[in-house]
Design a protein around this motif. Structure first.
Motif, mmCIF file in Angstrom:
data_model
loop_
_atom_site.group_PDB
_atom_site.id
_atom_site.type_symbol
_atom_site.label_atom_id
_atom_site.label_comp_id
_atom_site.label_asym_id
_atom_site.label_seq_id
_atom_site.Cartn_x
_atom_site.Cartn_y
_atom_site.Cartn_z
ATOM 1 N N LEU A 77 74.435 42.544 19.296
ATOM 2 C CA LEU A 77 73.345 41.746 18.686
ATOM 3 C C LEU A 77 72.342 42.731 18.157
ATOM 4 O O LEU A 77 71.725 42.352 17.250
ATOM 5 C CB LEU A 77 72.872 40.911 19.483
ATOM 6 N N ASP A 78 72.096 43.885 18.820
ATOM 7 C CA ASP A 78 71.313 44.871 18.310
ATOM 8 C C ASP A 78 71.694 45.423 16.925
ATOM 9 O O ASP A 78 70.902 45.691 16.152
ATOM 10 C CB ASP A 78 71.063 45.994 19.316
ATOM 11 N N LEU A 79 73.166 45.590 16.926
ATOM 12 C CA LEU A 79 73.713 45.992 15.692
ATOM 13 C C LEU A 79 73.363 45.033 14.412
ATOM 14 O O LEU A 79 73.237 45.684 13.396
ATOM 15 C CB LEU A 79 75.105 46.151 15.676
ATOM 16 N N VAL A 80 73.462 43.650 14.590
ATOM 17 C CA VAL A 80 73.091 42.710 13.665
ATOM 18 C C VAL A 80 71.777 42.485 13.538
ATOM 19 O O VAL A 80 71.335 41.552 12.949
ATOM 20 C CB VAL A 80 74.058 41.715 13.424
ATOM 21 N N ASP A 81 70.753 43.181 14.266
ATOM 22 C CA ASP A 81 69.397 42.914 14.398
ATOM 23 C C ASP A 81 69.086 41.540 14.819
ATOM 24 O O ASP A 81 68.024 40.923 14.316
ATOM 25 C CB ASP A 81 68.902 42.953 12.994
ATOM 26 N N LEU A 82 69.887 41.015 15.813
ATOM 27 C CA LEU A 82 69.577 39.804 16.472
ATOM 28 C C LEU A 82 69.418 39.821 18.055
ATOM 29 O O LEU A 82 69.656 38.794 18.788
ATOM 30 C CB LEU A 82 70.512 38.670 16.249
ATOM 31 N N GLY A 83 68.859 40.982 18.661
ATOM 32 C CA GLY A 83 68.827 41.116 19.932
ATOM 33 C C GLY A 83 68.143 40.394 20.429
ATOM 34 O O GLY A 83 68.338 39.908 21.925
ATOM 35 N N GLY A 84 66.858 39.636 20.137
ATOM 36 C CA GLY A 84 66.275 38.539 20.707
ATOM 37 C C GLY A 84 66.555 37.107 20.671
ATOM 38 O O GLY A 84 66.161 36.225 21.213
ATOM 39 N N MET A 85 67.720 37.026 20.079
ATOM 40 C CA MET A 85 68.420 35.449 19.897
ATOM 41 C C MET A 85 69.262 35.357 20.764
ATOM 42 O O MET A 85 70.200 34.243 20.756
ATOM 43 C CB MET A 85 68.918 35.548 18.444
ATOM 44 N N ILE A 86 69.841 35.929 21.816
ATOM 45 C CA ILE A 86 70.790 35.719 22.869
ATOM 46 C C ILE A 86 71.042 34.291 23.388
ATOM 47 O O ILE A 86 72.273 34.090 23.478
ATOM 48 C CB ILE A 86 70.899 36.844 23.950
ATOM 49 N N ASP A 87 69.888 33.725 23.679
ATOM 50 C CA ASP A 87 70.099 32.460 24.382
ATOM 51 C C ASP A 87 70.080 31.052 23.409
ATOM 52 O O ASP A 87 69.915 30.083 23.772
ATOM 53 C CB ASP A 87 68.902 32.103 25.415
ATOM 54 N N ARG A 88 69.616 31.455 21.988
ATOM 55 C CA ARG A 88 69.493 30.703 21.041
ATOM 56 C C ARG A 88 70.880 29.718 21.067
ATOM 57 O O ARG A 88 72.016 30.254 20.990
ATOM 58 C CB ARG A 88 68.892 30.986 19.734
ATOM 59 N N ALA A 89 70.801 28.563 20.134
ATOM 60 C CA ALA A 89 72.031 27.586 20.090
ATOM 61 C C ALA A 89 71.996 28.101 18.282
ATOM 62 O O ALA A 89 71.095 28.339 17.689
ATOM 63 C CB ALA A 89 71.574 26.302 20.258
ATOM 64 N N PRO A 90 73.435 28.139 17.868
ATOM 65 C CA PRO A 90 73.724 28.569 16.776
ATOM 66 C C PRO A 90 73.043 27.439 15.758
ATOM 67 O O PRO A 90 72.724 27.851 14.669
ATOM 68 C CB PRO A 90 75.300 28.219 16.685
ATOM 69 N N ALA A 91 72.947 26.179 16.185
ATOM 70 C CA ALA A 91 72.435 25.226 15.311
ATOM 71 C C ALA A 91 70.913 25.537 14.788
ATOM 72 O O ALA A 91 70.515 25.005 13.960
ATOM 73 C CB ALA A 91 72.481 23.743 16.069
ATOM 74 N N SER A 92 70.179 26.094 15.842
ATOM 75 C CA SER A 92 68.844 26.642 15.407
ATOM 76 C C SER A 92 68.490 27.926 14.405
ATOM 77 O O SER A 92 67.576 28.080 14.466
ATOM 78 C CB SER A 92 68.299 26.753 16.916
ATOM 79 N N LEU A 93 69.774 28.323 14.047
ATOM 80 C CA LEU A 93 69.724 29.358 13.418
ATOM 81 C C LEU A 93 69.728 29.310 11.803
ATOM 82 O O LEU A 93 70.283 28.257 11.441
ATOM 83 C CB LEU A 93 70.708 30.549 13.622
ATOM 84 N N SER A 94 69.201 30.165 10.991
ATOM 85 C CA SER A 94 69.270 29.992 9.509
ATOM 86 C C SER A 94 70.611 30.455 9.192
ATOM 87 O O SER A 94 71.494 31.022 9.939
ATOM 88 C CB SER A 94 68.366 30.875 8.912
ATOM 89 N N GLY A 95 71.170 30.330 8.136
ATOM 90 C CA GLY A 95 72.410 30.452 7.404
ATOM 91 C C GLY A 95 72.700 32.228 7.476
ATOM 92 O O GLY A 95 73.850 32.655 8.139
ATOM 93 N N GLY A 96 71.578 32.935 7.288
ATOM 94 C CA GLY A 96 71.923 34.355 7.582
ATOM 95 C C GLY A 96 72.166 34.941 8.835
ATOM 96 O O GLY A 96 72.894 35.753 9.120
ATOM 97 N N GLN A 97 71.057 34.100 9.669
ATOM 98 C CA GLN A 97 71.394 34.631 11.120
ATOM 99 C C GLN A 97 72.752 34.394 11.595
ATOM 100 O O GLN A 97 73.416 34.864 12.394
ATOM 101 C CB GLN A 97 70.249 33.973 11.822
ATOM 102 N N ARG A 98 73.338 32.928 11.270
ATOM 103 C CA ARG A 98 74.578 32.537 11.707
ATOM 104 C C ARG A 98 75.672 33.261 11.297
ATOM 105 O O ARG A 98 76.485 33.941 12.093
ATOM 106 C CB ARG A 98 74.859 31.337 11.235
ATOM 107 N N GLN A 99 75.441 33.907 10.027
ATOM 108 C CA GLN A 99 76.563 34.742 9.468
ATOM 109 C C GLN A 99 76.469 36.058 10.516
ATOM 110 O O GLN A 99 77.528 36.774 10.644
ATOM 111 C CB GLN A 99 76.223 35.120 8.193
ATOM 112 N N ARG A 100 75.226 36.790 10.665
ATOM 113 C CA ARG A 100 75.096 37.734 11.652
ATOM 114 C C ARG A 100 75.796 37.596 12.932
ATOM 115 O O ARG A 100 76.199 38.529 13.486
ATOM 116 C CB ARG A 100 74.029 38.167 11.746
#
Lengths: 353, 291
Positions: A119-142
């Motif tokens: 998750l750090d590699l794709v710059d999403l280190g803080g999103m670990i507990d989020r649900a995929p549905a709450s992410l934007s398209g780009g974040q989902r791709q990451r």
């Protein structure tokens, strides 16, 4: 740890239709290969063949020289980013990324460490507990990318990775994916129908047409030296003129042609009467001149009705190129004209076989 | 009657859907038809029942709860509904999978069977099971043909005899919501699970079942609630010694001539059903699926 990929004479038939008709491809470890082609050209099927999701009629798939065509997908160590991302909606981001490790029964401590690393590699280190549905398209791709890389795969497969993103995000993610691919150093095969995307990301672009690879080459070679008319007009804009061994023939002259000259729009210039001499040139009437910011795009029609497209620098005097005015175009640099000889194509095919 | 009520439930719940603020005032009249429908078909009969239950001399509710046959029937009904629910959800989920992934002829066969059983009267299907379960019925005939049994079977009109028939009658109500969910399931997730190394068990447990869990629960709640008030099938196959609540209520109305006690029991059944539904809704968010 990445692998050398080798595909040898693969045939696949789906129903009555032969989707892959003898595809061969070689890629060094760490190469980014893009399969580029129109829809229905068989590129997604080829990706599925590499992943093991598609059975072959004949042919071989080799990872580092070892035959894998009989190996089930889960034993191939492939990471896939699916077109729809196929994230598991009821799992958190962290659980999604941990899934390949969970399937491999790795210990919990290792799972936690790898998930955080990915998750750090794709710059999403803080999103670990989020649900995929709450992410934007780009974040989902990451997230999909992090999951694909989590099990330390030998090869990464991207199926139309940008299809669901808007244009701006797409351009950002192309650079981003390329950065991550280089950082990890993993052999990657991507599928796309977007030529700009293919050129931005790839070391090698493989042009697919009707179940066959027409040309596999670096983006620059594909653009400068296409093997046939299909590649020439599929990748960027191209003016195709009849040609013989020496170069393009006088336009609309009806002289016997043995090949086709490919002249890119940016290689054409407007000639004055004094510059003409015995240079090759095209005469015609301006149909349309449009300003596109960094370039002018000029469309000219020859007396015989042939359409020629020309890309001119932005400081061009637009007043002299009003629609309806006569204009003569020539090549800026004859060396940049590439001539396709059908005989040569035949020889190349023979060599490849 | 109970079946109709259960099927009408989504229609009456739908009127509570929030509307866009601006348009709310103009569209308020749209609430009237469902409201009138609700008053006529649900609230009206309940009011009539309450009035009937209070018309006797004593406290009909207390009297109902003191009756041993009634209390026995409550437990019998709850057990029947629970077992039928679990069985139909398990079988129904497999059935839905088979329809979703099977070859065309399997799909046609299973879907056809499901629809025909839905369209056929419960009475007809119950009598079918009766003919099967009678001491010298179809089941005995087959077993005798195979030389597995020579004496008549003592199965008809026992507690166990109700179960297979109830499961068969209720199966479509468990299959349909699960089927909708399975068909809507994103198949690319199966590919993802395979590629990332999951075997069949992990794929089923961690990917497929969580995705269709809500549908299985809604199907289960529907079957459970409908089973609580089911009349014909338990009565004919279970016989007079194994009556469920609806059978006992019928006895109070038609045989014992105690309309007030029958009405009180009906209200206890309706109240209990609503309470169970509300608890299930709290636990599993069933009504979210109704929109």
């Amino acid at each position: 740890m990445s692998i050398a990929l080798s595909i040898k004479d693969v045939h696949v038939t789906l129903g009555q239709f032969e989707v892959l008709r003898g595809v061969s491809l070689d890629a060094e470890p760490g190469t980014f290969v893009t399969l580029l082609g129109a829809s229905g050209s068989g590129k997604t099927t080829l990706l599925n063949v590499i992943a093991g999701l598609q059975q072959l009629d004949s042919g071989h798939v080799l990872f580092d020289g070892a035959n894998v065509e009989r190996r089930p997908p889960r034993k191939r160590r492939v990471g896939v980013v699916f077109q729809s991302y196929a994230l598991f909606p009821h799992m958190s981001v962290g659980e999604n990324v941990a899934f390949p490790l969970r399937a491999a029964r790795r210990p919990a401590a290792e799972r936690r460490r790898v998930v955080q690393e990915m998750l750090d590699l794709v710059d999403l280190g803080g999103m670990i507990d989020r649900a995929p549905a709450s992410l934007s398209g780009g974040q989902r791709q990451r997230v999909a990318l992090a999951r694909a890389l989590a099990s330390d795969p030998a090869i990464l497969l991207l199926d139309e990775p940008m299809a669901a993103l808007d244009k701006q995000l797409r351009e950002r993610m192309q650079v981003e994916i390329k950065r991550i691919q280089q950082q990890v150093g993993i052999t990657t095969v991507a599928v796309t129908h977007d030529q700009a995307e293919a050129m931005t990301m790839s070391d090698l672009v493989a042009i697919m047409h009707e179940g066959q690879l027409v040309q596999v080459d670096s983006p620059e070679n594909l653009y400068r030296r296409p093997v046939d008319e299909y590649v020439a007009s599929f990748l960027g804009e191209a003016n195709l003129f009849p040609a013989d061994r020496h170069g393009p023939l006088p336009v609309d002259s009806g002289a016997p042609a043995t090949g086709t000259a490919v002249v890119r729009p940016e290689d054409l210039v407007v000639l004055d009467a004094g510059q003409l001499g015995d240079r090759w040139h095209v005469r015609g009437v301006v149909r349309l001149l449009s300003f596109q910011g960094s370039r002018f795009r000029l469309e000219v029609t020859t007396p015989a009705g042939r359409s020629v497209v020309c890309s001119l620098p932005p400081h061009t005097d637009a007043g002299a190129l009003l629609p309806g005015s006569e204009v003569t175009l020539g090549c800026a640099d004859p060396d940049r004209v590439h001539v396709i000889h059908p005989a040569a194509v035949g020889e190349q095919l023979k060599l490849a076989a | 009657m109970t079946m109709e009520q259960a099927l009408a439930a989504p229609a009456t719940t739908r009127r509570r859907r929030p509307m866009a603020d601006g348009a709310a005032a103009e569209r308020r009249w749209l609430l009237w038809p469902p409201l009138v429908f609700f008053l006529l078909t649900v609230a009206g009969p309940v009011v009539a029942l309450v009035q009937q239950a209070l018309s006797g001399e004593g406290n009909a509710f207390a009297e109902s709860l003191r009756m041993e046959v009634f209390v026995d029937s409550v437990w019998r009904t709850l057990l029947l509904a629970a077992v039928v629910t679990v069985a139909t959800v398990v079988v129904g989920t497999c059935y839905a999978f088979a329809i979703a992934v099977g070859p065309v002829w399997v799909k046609a066969l299973l879907m056809g069977g499901l629809l025909i059983s839905l369209w056929t009267s419960v009475m007809v299907r119950t009598i079918g099971w009766m003919l099967l379960e009678l001491p010298t019925g179809a089941l005995f005939w087959v077993l005798e043909l195979l030389h597995l049994r020579s004496e008549p079977i003592d199965f008809y009109q026992s507690t166990a005899a109700m179960y297979p028939a109830m499961i068969a009658v209720m199966l479509p109500f468990a299959v349909l919501p699960v089927l909708a969910s399975v068909i809507g399931f994103d198949r690319e997730q199966l590919k993802a699970a395979t590629v990332f190394g999951a075997g069949p068990l992990l794929t089923l447990g961690a990917v497929v079942l969580p995705a269709i869990r809500q549908a299985m629960i809604s199907g289960g709640v529907l079957v459970f609630v409908m089973s609580l008030g089911f009349y014909v099938t338990p009565l004919l196959l279970g016989g007079p010694a194994n009556m469920t609540m609806s059978g006992i209520i019928n006895g109070q109305l038609n045989t014992a001539n105690r309309a007030d006690v029958g009405a009180a029991m009906s209200l206890l059944l309706v109240g209990g059903t609503v309470a169970i539904y509300l608890v299930a809704d709290r636990l599993f968010k069933v009504s979210e699926r109704w929109g």
